[in-house]
Design a protein around this motif. Sequence first.
Motif, PDB file in Angstrom:
ATOM      1  N   PHE A   1       3.367 -32.143  41.936  1.00 52.70           N
ATOM      2  CA  PHE A   1       3.287 -31.328  43.146  1.00 52.70           C
ATOM      3  C   PHE A   1       4.419 -30.307  43.250  1.00 52.70           C
ATOM      4  N   GLY A   2       5.616 -30.700  42.864  1.00 43.76           N
ATOM      5  CA  GLY A   2       6.729 -29.752  42.905  1.00 43.76           C
ATOM      6  C   GLY A   2       6.476 -28.551  42.017  1.00 43.76           C
ATOM      7  N   ALA A   3       5.939 -28.801  40.833  1.00 45.35           N
ATOM      8  CA  ALA A   3       5.606 -27.712  39.915  1.00 45.35           C
ATOM      9  C   ALA A   3       4.481 -26.854  40.483  1.00 45.35           C
ATOM     10  N   SER A   4       3.500 -27.504  41.119  1.00 48.35           N
ATOM     11  CA  SER A   4       2.364 -26.762  41.682  1.00 48.35           C
ATOM     12  C   SER A   4       2.814 -25.774  42.747  1.00 48.35           C
TER      13      SER A   4
ATOM     14  N   PHE B   1       5.771 -24.465  43.073  1.00 49.27           N
ATOM     15  CA  PHE B   1       6.630 -23.441  42.471  1.00 49.27           C
ATOM     16  C   PHE B   1       5.823 -22.341  41.789  1.00 49.27           C
ATOM     17  N   VAL B   2       4.795 -22.715  41.027  1.00 49.11           N
ATOM     18  CA  VAL B   2       4.107 -21.712  40.195  1.00 49.11           C
ATOM     19  C   VAL B   2       3.080 -20.890  40.977  1.00 49.11           C
ATOM     20  N   THR B   3       2.769 -21.295  42.200  1.00 51.82           N
ATOM     21  CA  THR B   3       1.799 -20.546  43.005  1.00 51.82           C
ATOM     22  C   THR B   3       2.396 -19.203  43.420  1.00 51.82           C
ATOM     23  N   ARG B   4       1.568 -18.172  43.385  1.00 51.49           N
ATOM     24  CA  ARG B   4       2.049 -16.836  43.725  1.00 51.49           C
ATOM     25  C   ARG B   4       2.401 -16.746  45.207  1.00 51.49           C
ATOM     26  N   LYS B   5       3.126 -15.716  45.570  1.00 56.18           N
ATOM     27  CA  LYS B   5       3.447 -15.444  46.970  1.00 56.18           C
ATOM     28  C   LYS B   5       2.140 -15.291  47.755  1.00 56.18           C
ATOM     29  N   GLY B   6       2.013 -16.037  48.841  1.00 55.69           N
ATOM     30  CA  GLY B   6       0.794 -16.009  49.634  1.00 55.69           C
ATOM     31  C   GLY B   6      -0.334 -16.843  49.073  1.00 55.69           C
ATOM     32  N   GLY B   7      -0.076 -17.597  48.001  1.00 51.18           N
ATOM     33  CA  GLY B   7      -1.110 -18.400  47.364  1.00 51.18           C
ATOM     34  C   GLY B   7      -1.336 -19.738  48.048  1.00 51.18           C
ATOM     35  N   THR B   8      -2.232 -20.518  47.478  1.00 52.86           N
ATOM     36  CA  THR B   8      -2.705 -21.733  48.119  1.00 52.86           C
ATOM     37  C   THR B   8      -2.661 -22.917  47.162  1.00 52.86           C
ATOM     38  N   ILE B   9      -2.157 -24.034  47.674  1.00 51.34           N
ATOM     39  CA  ILE B   9      -2.214 -25.308  46.952  1.00 51.34           C
ATOM     40  C   ILE B   9      -3.151 -26.216  47.734  1.00 51.34           C
TER      41      ILE B   9
ATOM     42  N   GLY C   1      -1.793 -12.852  31.435  1.00 49.72           N
ATOM     43  CA  GLY C   1      -1.391 -11.446  31.351  1.00 49.72           C
ATOM     44  C   GLY C   1      -0.309 -11.095  32.348  1.00 49.72           C
ATOM     45  N   GLY C   2       0.545 -12.059  32.655  1.00 47.26           N
ATOM     46  CA  GLY C   2       1.682 -11.802  33.531  1.00 47.26           C
ATOM     47  C   GLY C   2       1.463 -12.127  34.995  1.00 47.26           C
ATOM     48  N   GLU C   3       0.309 -12.673  35.339  1.00 49.10           N
ATOM     49  CA  GLU C   3       0.009 -12.982  36.735  1.00 49.10           C
ATOM     50  C   GLU C   3       0.329 -14.434  37.074  1.00 49.10           C
ATOM     51  N   ASP C   4       0.643 -14.663  38.347  1.00 55.97           N
ATOM     52  CA  ASP C   4       0.879 -16.026  38.828  1.00 55.97           C
ATOM     53  C   ASP C   4      -0.425 -16.632  39.357  1.00 55.97           C
ATOM     54  N   ILE C   5      -0.321 -17.875  39.760  1.00 48.80           N
ATOM     55  CA  ILE C   5      -1.482 -18.646  40.187  1.00 48.80           C
ATOM     56  C   ILE C   5      -1.849 -18.316  41.638  1.00 48.80           C
ATOM     57  N   ASP C   6      -3.130 -18.049  41.883  1.00 46.03           N
ATOM     58  CA  ASP C   6      -3.609 -17.833  43.249  1.00 46.03           C
ATOM     59  C   ASP C   6      -3.899 -19.153  43.954  1.00 46.03           C
ATOM     60  N   ILE C   7      -4.514 -20.089  43.227  1.00 48.52           N
ATOM     61  CA  ILE C   7      -4.923 -21.377  43.800  1.00 48.52           C
ATOM     62  C   ILE C   7      -4.560 -22.489  42.823  1.00 48.52           C
ATOM     63  N   VAL C   8      -3.955 -23.545  43.343  1.00 50.34           N
ATOM     64  CA  VAL C   8      -3.746 -24.751  42.545  1.00 50.34           C
ATOM     65  C   VAL C   8      -4.709 -25.823  43.031  1.00 50.34           C
ATOM     66  N   PHE C   9      -5.474 -26.362  42.091  1.00 51.37           N
ATOM     67  CA  PHE C   9      -6.398 -27.468  42.369  1.00 51.37           C
ATOM     68  C   PHE C   9      -5.636 -28.754  42.074  1.00 51.37           C
ATOM     69  N   GLU C  10      -5.038 -29.342  43.131  1.00 53.36           N
ATOM     70  CA  GLU C  10      -4.111 -30.476  42.995  1.00 53.36           C
ATOM     71  C   GLU C  10      -4.808 -31.807  43.275  1.00 53.36           C
ATOM     72  N   HIS C  11      -4.540 -32.781  42.435  1.00 48.94           N
ATOM     73  CA  HIS C  11      -4.925 -34.165  42.718  1.00 48.94           C
ATOM     74  C   HIS C  11      -4.025 -35.196  42.057  1.00 48.94           C
TER      75      HIS C  11
ATOM     76  N   ASP D   1      -9.600 -14.676  40.994  1.00 46.31           N
ATOM     77  CA  ASP D   1      -8.490 -15.600  41.251  1.00 46.31           C
ATOM     78  C   ASP D   1      -8.094 -16.342  39.976  1.00 46.31           C
ATOM     79  N   ASN D   2      -6.801 -16.553  39.823  1.00 42.43           N
ATOM     80  CA  ASN D   2      -6.284 -17.460  38.802  1.00 42.43           C
ATOM     81  C   ASN D   2      -6.153 -18.844  39.420  1.00 42.43           C
ATOM     82  N   VAL D   3      -6.866 -19.809  38.849  1.00 42.75           N
ATOM     83  CA  VAL D   3      -6.926 -21.157  39.423  1.00 42.75           C
ATOM     84  C   VAL D   3      -6.330 -22.158  38.441  1.00 42.75           C
ATOM     85  N   LEU D   4      -5.235 -22.784  38.841  1.00 43.73           N
ATOM     86  CA  LEU D   4      -4.620 -23.829  38.017  1.00 43.73           C
ATOM     87  C   LEU D   4      -5.325 -25.150  38.308  1.00 43.73           C
ATOM     88  N   ILE D   5      -5.910 -25.753  37.285  1.00 47.67           N
ATOM     89  CA  ILE D   5      -6.686 -26.975  37.463  1.00 47.67           C
ATOM     90  C   ILE D   5      -6.051 -28.101  36.668  1.00 47.67           C
ATOM     91  N   TRP D   6      -5.467 -29.045  37.380  1.00 43.80           N
ATOM     92  CA  TRP D   6      -4.905 -30.232  36.737  1.00 43.80           C
ATOM     93  C   TRP D   6      -6.047 -31.167  36.314  1.00 43.80           C
TER      94      TRP D   6
END
Length: 447
Positions: free
Chosen positions: A325-328, A330-338, A309-319, A228-233
């Motif tokens: 939040f709006g950016a989070s 948007f950047v999450t892949r189709k079917g992904g999780t915030i 490498g061209g992939e979108d985010i699977d999971i955003v770790f939001e706090h 998984d690609n995990v975006l961590i703020w």
Amino acid sequence: MTVKDILDAIQSSDSTAADFAALPLPESYRAITVHKDETEMFAGLETRDKDPRKSIHLDEVPLPELGPGEALVAVMASSVNYNSVWTSIFEPLSTFGFLERYGRTNELAKRHDLPYHIIGSDLAGVVLRTGPGVNAWRPGDEVVAHCLSVELESSDGHNDTMLDPEQRIWGFETNFGGLAEIALVKSNQLMPKPAHLSWEEAAAPGLVNSTAYRQLVSRNGAGMKQGDNVLIWGASGGLGSYATQFALAGGATPICVVSSPQKADICRSMGAEAIIDRNAEGYKFWKDEQTQDPKEWKRFGKRIRELTGGEDIDIVFEHPGRETFGASVFVTRKGGTITTCASTSGYMHEYDNRYLWMSLKRIIGSHFANYREAWEANRLIAKGKIHPTLSKVYSLEDTGQAAYDVHRNLHQGKVGVLCMAPEEGLGVRDEEMRAQHIDAINRFRNI
């Protein structure tokens, strides 16, 4: 009987469970408090200008009565979390309302409704006494405590104790917290202290480590998997530093968002490679107070793809909340999780719902962790898979300054507080294991 006698017993190598059980308890102890008659002291001030050093007190307080299913713990060390800051500045509301409501629930809970609030939601220490019905713990046990307080008299909490209608955060929504020489906890808050850590190191992970585990790893959160690609703020901060470690340990790829080159270096030292310095790259997701800028979302998404490498985010770790939040979404892949567990930049989140519903994304609310999740998170600490992110340690007398530093974001990782422990570095029981992990244990100390 004094606190010093308890400390002597803890520091003696030959003290037994019977010795601890025979120790007379002191009538009072020192504790960090806020006062009910001062809840309006910061009225009219901006959040940033409210100073915890003015509202936090070090008081001598009476020992609370021990009830069924509870334990009294000698606190060797604790730490400061954001909820301690919120309590100290009486935002978003005074915690005395929590104590009053809890006090109305039953006769024993009346103990918590006091004109002072002993705060703190982490501890490492030694069990002194257990109440009726406690069989798993005994005096002399070295423990850490997680901060979930539940009653479990309703069926609602029996699949997931976080769903108990009487779920509270100890030391925030209850009294007798961990920033003190003695704390009162429910026995099902207790977990074994990791043997290779000092008291202050063992006290630091508790709240944030368990929170990050549920939010990112647990099936109640994002259920992170390998690859998984995990975006961590805030990837070097109190929560984010554990999320980054979980991602790396679990075979995921953390994309770490930080606000300075120094914080980027911290993430690299943990093993992360994909790092975005949001200040250096100048992301401004809001044009003004009311209007977000989708062009900035897209620029941010493009930068993420460059790193993955061209992939979108699977999971955003939001706090952070409102600011991001709006950016989070948007950047999450189709079917992904915030997953979201806080809103430090504002509670009123705004996002473009087209990017959520049409792309089948999910938003999951995540709050602290149940006992099992906290236990699993602590087990990973004990096994040396995840490490404390302790950067600085304060004395109990300087807790106000510690809270101020956290409030003003002057800290890295977690800041600890020595309670009964007279100095740093005590309480290590497994020197061999410690030596294997010493660089990681000290990672946040060396910045």
